[in-house]
Design an enzyme around this catalytic site. Structure first.
Site, PDB file in Angstrom:
ATOM      1  CB  SER A  93      -0.892   0.024   1.250  1.00  0.00           C
ATOM      2  OG  SER A  93      -1.658  -1.130   1.342  1.00  0.00           O
ATOM      3  CE  LYS A 168      -4.942  -1.198   1.121  1.00  0.00           C
ATOM      4  NZ  LYS A 168      -5.727  -2.158   1.853  1.00  0.00           N
ATOM      5  CE  LYS A 237       1.486   1.683   4.573  1.00  0.00           C
ATOM      6  NZ  LYS A 237       1.816   0.507   3.757  1.00  0.00           N
TER       7      LYS A 237
END
Ligand code: NAD
Length: 289
Positions: A93, A168, A237
């Site tokens: 990701s 995402k 994150k």
């Protein structure tokens, strides 16, 4: 197929096992000897470096913690004289901007880089039911599709490189904001005397429902079990990627900026490796519930 795999962590290892289970040859690398040992026990050939895992393979998967690590791994692979893999499918990701940069770096060596982040967690990786959000050229997607189908159930070609990471990022932005809001709302409810079961039964059928209400209440919050799941550090994150991307666009995102601070508080409390539901414990302590 001969497949390379870099990163054999919570997601990478079960994904590697699915690929091995489908009869593919796997050349794998991870900095952690323990992770590499587990992949070897499952039938992978362990390579001494990332570059070697890419050398004698047709395609390469990465499942790494963040873009800085992906970059260092790519630099090592792309700096080699000969690279076997012609497609790199990055399951990590990362921000769309990073994915586009990595695609340029790979293209300079004649290699197609695809951003292919996944959702579905560790359980989905083990069961082969991940959602794969691929960004990259049509031809590379068609070539990779059978492999994606081995690891996932919903396989989506979102668009050009960067598009997979984009969707995402937006999804995980909402997940982080939903979690931060749920932590406050559930403690507010408890403070006015509502039981968790009551809130769950009503809200899961009402307009305030979300993945947090439907999945996280029964599986984590009700059980007071905060281990495993999706780590605070990873969501922190992911929220950071959205905040940084919005900053580049001069777009205010106050919800996300506030949620980042709530995740920061959870990290300061030592909950970084616990499930995101551990945010709740901060508000419980604050309000003595
Ligand atoms: P993890 O920390 O469990 O695994 C990462 C692995 O990468 C570790 O085994 C580590 O040793 C290895 N590694 C680190 N630096 C390396 C290097 N330079 N070379 C080779 N190996 C290196 O993380 P994870 O949970 O498996 O997540 C991987 C990616 O998938 C992340 O980008 C994460 O955001 C994403 N993701 C995770 C989940 C989840 O539920 N855990 C769900 C969806 C997406």
């Amino acid at each position: 197929m001969r497949i390379g795999m870099i990163g054999l962590g919570a997601m990478g290892l079960p994904i590697a096992k699915r690929l091995l289970g489908a009869g593919h040859e796997l050349c794998a690398f991870d900095l952690s000897p323990r992770a590499a040992g587990e992949a070897e026990a499952a039938g992978a050939r362990i390579c001494p470096t990332a570059g070697e895992a890419a050398a004698d393979t047709e395609v390469l998967f990465c499942s790494l913690p963040n873009a800085a690590i992906v970059r260092s791994v790519l630099e090592e692979i792309l700096g080699r004289e000969s690279i076997g893999a012609s497609v790199i499918a990055d399951l990590s990701s990362i921000a769309p901007e990073s994915a586009r940069k990595f695609s340029e770096m790979a293209a300079a060596r004649g290699i197609t880089y695809m951003d292919c982040p996944v959702s579905g967690g560790v359980g989905g990786a083990a069961a082969g039911t991940l959602t794969v959000m691929a960004g990259g050229p049509d031809q590379a997607f068609l070539r990779m599709r059978p492999l994606f189908e081995t690891i996932g159930r919903k396989i989506c070609h979102i668009g050009p490189v960067g598009a997979g990471s984009g969707v995402k990022m937006v999804n995980n932005y909402l997940l982080g904001c939903n979690m931060a809001a749920a932590a406050e709302a559930l403690v507010l409810g408890a403070k006015i005397g509502l039981g968790l079961d009551t809130m769950y039964e009503i809200i899961r059928e009402s307009s305030g429902r979300s993945f947090i209400i439907e999945n996280k209440i029964p599986n984590f919050i009700k059980k007071r079990s905060f281990e495993g799941g999706f780590a605070v550090d990873l969501e922190y994150k992911d929220l950071g990627l959205a905040v940084e991307t919005a900053k580049q666009l001069s777009m205010p995102i106050p919800m996300g900026s506030t949620a980042v601070q709530m995740f920061e508080a959870a990290r300061a409390k030592g909950f970084g490796r616990q499930d995101i539901t551990s945010l709740l414990k901060i508000w419980e302590e604050l309000m003595d519930t």
